[in-house]
Design a protein around this motif. Sequence first.
Motif, PDB file in Angstrom:
ATOM      1  N   PHE A  28      25.844  21.221  -6.379  1.00  0.00           N
ATOM      2  CA  PHE A  28      25.990  21.288  -4.933  1.00  0.00           C
ATOM      3  C   PHE A  28      24.842  22.102  -4.350  1.00  0.00           C
ATOM      4  O   PHE A  28      24.476  23.151  -4.898  1.00  0.00           O
ATOM      5  CB  PHE A  28      27.304  21.980  -4.535  1.00  0.00           C
ATOM      6  CG  PHE A  28      28.537  21.309  -5.035  1.00  0.00           C
ATOM      7  CD1 PHE A  28      29.145  20.303  -4.298  1.00  0.00           C
ATOM      8  CD2 PHE A  28      29.103  21.684  -6.252  1.00  0.00           C
ATOM      9  CE1 PHE A  28      30.303  19.683  -4.766  1.00  0.00           C
ATOM     10  CE2 PHE A  28      30.253  21.070  -6.723  1.00  0.00           C
ATOM     11  CZ  PHE A  28      30.855  20.068  -5.987  1.00  0.00           C
ATOM     12  N   PHE A  29      24.277  21.628  -3.239  1.00  0.00           N
ATOM     13  CA  PHE A  29      23.430  22.510  -2.444  1.00  0.00           C
ATOM     14  C   PHE A  29      24.355  23.490  -1.730  1.00  0.00           C
ATOM     15  O   PHE A  29      25.502  23.160  -1.401  1.00  0.00           O
ATOM     16  CB  PHE A  29      22.622  21.711  -1.418  1.00  0.00           C
ATOM     17  CG  PHE A  29      21.401  21.066  -1.999  1.00  0.00           C
ATOM     18  CD1 PHE A  29      20.294  21.837  -2.331  1.00  0.00           C
ATOM     19  CD2 PHE A  29      21.359  19.700  -2.228  1.00  0.00           C
ATOM     20  CE1 PHE A  29      19.165  21.258  -2.880  1.00  0.00           C
ATOM     21  CE2 PHE A  29      20.239  19.117  -2.770  1.00  0.00           C
ATOM     22  CZ  PHE A  29      19.136  19.887  -3.099  1.00  0.00           C
ATOM     23  N   VAL A  30      23.860  24.696  -1.480  1.00  0.00           N
ATOM     24  CA  VAL A  30      24.727  25.713  -0.894  1.00  0.00           C
ATOM     25  C   VAL A  30      23.954  26.613   0.064  1.00  0.00           C
ATOM     26  O   VAL A  30      22.743  26.826  -0.096  1.00  0.00           O
ATOM     27  CB  VAL A  30      25.376  26.584  -2.010  1.00  0.00           C
ATOM     28  CG1 VAL A  30      24.324  27.347  -2.794  1.00  0.00           C
ATOM     29  CG2 VAL A  30      26.418  27.551  -1.431  1.00  0.00           C
ATOM     30  N   GLY A  31      24.640  27.117   1.065  1.00  0.00           N
ATOM     31  CA  GLY A  31      24.076  28.157   1.929  1.00  0.00           C
ATOM     32  C   GLY A  31      23.131  27.652   2.998  1.00  0.00           C
ATOM     33  O   GLY A  31      23.418  26.676   3.708  1.00  0.00           O
ATOM     34  N   ASP A  45      14.631  27.242   2.009  1.00  0.00           N
ATOM     35  CA  ASP A  45      15.102  27.547   0.655  1.00  0.00           C
ATOM     36  C   ASP A  45      16.150  26.527   0.203  1.00  0.00           C
ATOM     37  O   ASP A  45      17.103  26.236   0.922  1.00  0.00           O
ATOM     38  CB  ASP A  45      15.715  28.948   0.613  1.00  0.00           C
ATOM     39  CG  ASP A  45      14.700  30.017   0.990  1.00  0.00           C
ATOM     40  OD1 ASP A  45      13.518  29.834   0.653  1.00  0.00           O
ATOM     41  OD2 ASP A  45      15.094  31.008   1.619  1.00  0.00           O
ATOM     42  N   LEU A  46      15.942  25.991  -1.002  1.00  0.00           N
ATOM     43  CA  LEU A  46      16.884  25.031  -1.577  1.00  0.00           C
ATOM     44  C   LEU A  46      17.630  25.692  -2.730  1.00  0.00           C
ATOM     45  O   LEU A  46      17.091  25.836  -3.827  1.00  0.00           O
ATOM     46  CB  LEU A  46      16.140  23.790  -2.070  1.00  0.00           C
ATOM     47  CG  LEU A  46      15.356  23.002  -1.002  1.00  0.00           C
ATOM     48  CD1 LEU A  46      14.679  21.792  -1.634  1.00  0.00           C
ATOM     49  CD2 LEU A  46      16.283  22.564   0.131  1.00  0.00           C
ATOM     50  N   ASP A  47      18.845  26.129  -2.458  1.00  0.00           N
ATOM     51  CA  ASP A  47      19.674  26.777  -3.476  1.00  0.00           C
ATOM     52  C   ASP A  47      20.795  25.836  -3.884  1.00  0.00           C
ATOM     53  O   ASP A  47      21.420  25.180  -3.042  1.00  0.00           O
ATOM     54  CB  ASP A  47      20.266  28.081  -2.935  1.00  0.00           C
ATOM     55  CG  ASP A  47      19.191  29.105  -2.591  1.00  0.00           C
ATOM     56  OD1 ASP A  47      18.212  29.206  -3.356  1.00  0.00           O
ATOM     57  OD2 ASP A  47      19.323  29.785  -1.564  1.00  0.00           O
ATOM     58  N   ILE A  89      19.516  27.057  -9.731  1.00  0.00           N
ATOM     59  CA  ILE A  89      20.920  26.691  -9.898  1.00  0.00           C
ATOM     60  C   ILE A  89      21.700  27.930 -10.340  1.00  0.00           C
ATOM     61  O   ILE A  89      21.362  28.547 -11.350  1.00  0.00           O
ATOM     62  CB  ILE A  89      21.082  25.572 -10.941  1.00  0.00           C
ATOM     63  CG1 ILE A  89      20.229  24.353 -10.553  1.00  0.00           C
ATOM     64  CG2 ILE A  89      22.548  25.188 -11.075  1.00  0.00           C
ATOM     65  CD1 ILE A  89      20.232  23.241 -11.591  1.00  0.00           C
ATOM     66  N   THR A  90      22.705  28.284  -9.575  1.00  0.00           N
ATOM     67  CA  THR A  90      23.521  29.468  -9.870  1.00  0.00           C
ATOM     68  C   THR A  90      24.957  29.047 -10.158  1.00  0.00           C
ATOM     69  O   THR A  90      25.527  28.204  -9.459  1.00  0.00           O
ATOM     70  CB  THR A  90      23.506  30.445  -8.680  1.00  0.00           C
ATOM     71  OG1 THR A  90      22.150  30.834  -8.398  1.00  0.00           O
ATOM     72  CG2 THR A  90      24.330  31.696  -8.990  1.00  0.00           C
ATOM     73  N   THR A  91      25.522  29.643 -11.171  1.00  0.00           N
ATOM     74  CA  THR A  91      26.915  29.353 -11.534  1.00  0.00           C
ATOM     75  C   THR A  91      27.862  29.929 -10.473  1.00  0.00           C
ATOM     76  O   THR A  91      27.615  31.016  -9.930  1.00  0.00           O
ATOM     77  CB  THR A  91      27.235  29.978 -12.901  1.00  0.00           C
ATOM     78  OG1 THR A  91      26.296  29.474 -13.859  1.00  0.00           O
ATOM     79  CG2 THR A  91      28.637  29.636 -13.346  1.00  0.00           C
ATOM     80  N   PHE A  92      28.936  29.204 -10.172  1.00  0.00           N
ATOM     81  CA  PHE A  92      29.969  29.744  -9.286  1.00  0.00           C
ATOM     82  C   PHE A  92      30.347  31.138  -9.782  1.00  0.00           C
ATOM     83  O   PHE A  92      30.465  31.369 -10.993  1.00  0.00           O
ATOM     84  CB  PHE A  92      31.240  28.883  -9.314  1.00  0.00           C
ATOM     85  CG  PHE A  92      31.087  27.522  -8.693  1.00  0.00           C
ATOM     86  CD1 PHE A  92      30.146  27.271  -7.712  1.00  0.00           C
ATOM     87  CD2 PHE A  92      31.921  26.482  -9.080  1.00  0.00           C
ATOM     88  CE1 PHE A  92      30.028  26.023  -7.137  1.00  0.00           C
ATOM     89  CE2 PHE A  92      31.816  25.223  -8.519  1.00  0.00           C
ATOM     90  CZ  PHE A  92      30.862  24.990  -7.548  1.00  0.00           C
ATOM     91  N   ARG A  93      30.564  32.052  -8.825  1.00  0.00           N
ATOM     92  CA  ARG A  93      30.869  33.429  -9.215  1.00  0.00           C
ATOM     93  C   ARG A  93      32.035  33.986  -8.401  1.00  0.00           C
ATOM     94  O   ARG A  93      32.318  33.523  -7.298  1.00  0.00           O
ATOM     95  CB  ARG A  93      29.646  34.317  -9.017  1.00  0.00           C
ATOM     96  CG  ARG A  93      28.453  33.937  -9.879  1.00  0.00           C
ATOM     97  CD  ARG A  93      27.219  34.747  -9.534  1.00  0.00           C
ATOM     98  NE  ARG A  93      26.748  34.461  -8.185  1.00  0.00           N
ATOM     99  CZ  ARG A  93      25.698  35.081  -7.611  1.00  0.00           C
ATOM    100  NH1 ARG A  93      25.049  36.005  -8.280  1.00  0.00           N
ATOM    101  NH2 ARG A  93      25.320  34.768  -6.399  1.00  0.00           N
TER     102      ARG A  93
END
Length: 378
Positions: A28-31, A45-47, A89-93
């Motif tokens: 998922f793109f986020v933020g 920024d593409l997070d 890519i960041t893991t759900f936290r």
Amino acid sequence: MKITGDWLQAAETQKLFQVFEAEGVQLFFVGGCVRNALIGAAVADLDLCSAATPDEVTRIAGTVGLKVIPTGIEHGTVTVLVQGTPFEITTFRSDVETDGRHATVAFSKDIHEDAARRDFTMNALYADAAGEVIDPLGSGIADALARRLRFVGEPAARIAEDYLRILRYFRFSAWYADPEHGSDPEALAAISEGAEGLGAISRERIGAEMRRLLAAPDPAPALAQMQAAGVLQQVLPGADAKSVAVLVHLEAQSAPEWLTRLVVLGGEDPGSALRLSRAEVKAAEGLTGAMGLTPAEAAYRYGAGVARQAQLALQAVMGQPLPEGLEAQIAAGAEAVFPIRAADLADRFQGPALGQALREREARFIASGFRLSREELL
């Protein structure tokens, strides 16, 4: 609701999503990228995020030969390169423990837990490969479209987790909030209560937030709120926001400069307070020095750009409009060339006397409106 954008439809983006979908993992793109696409603002920024752990992301990317860089592995973030394009890519936290500066986090499989730990509702938005927006909290889309800035959950609790969110509130207010909504009284009360917590935040992080705030199209209302809440004095003692609104008005015909706004804001030793670079400190000092000169002399000594910014800053502080004929004065100074050199006076003066003779003639040259010739000066 769906979003679109070249960044979303790009071949590299779609390839990345396809690689992970083939392994049963959804990205998922986020933020910010989702928020900005939703409200029609520029996307920078593409997070991305996912339920997959960093190890799983690394393994999946490796199956098709994609390079993975452990950019923030301790926070659950890795960067995957797709045809030279980087994707973080960041893991759900979920937060396990917070101390106002740092958070101890645990990986999560739940997008709702990930959304609940974010700062503002308009930032807790996600989008899949097709651009379908996911709003786990149920209020992010409405708040983003209305340009309404609200903390996720209780403002005091969000602030106590990370006191830098105080400055982020004002930065986001300047960039994305609709002034017609006014401010969230509960948020401002929590900010005022927690302002001293900023003392535990590094000056580098504070300086970074202030730069971005001052670069907003109109930071004046947010700065005024900061001052009223006691935050401005906490991060930049002696600063006063009142002249920034005048400066923004005077800037109507020119591109805004965050450093000019900082000079107008004032304050005690902003270089140390905001951890400015040496180049930024030097530029601020040059701007302050140019404010004490006529526009023509400022342009002659510092260049047209500095002279123009110095005049904007000076008139803002004085609360006055820009003088007539300003651009002509700046052009005259910027184009002027002092017509004599030390060698022209070396037969009559030596040592300190030579420097003094040059300075006296340069002062006469400037006072003449740059009209005195070489022969007249000699």
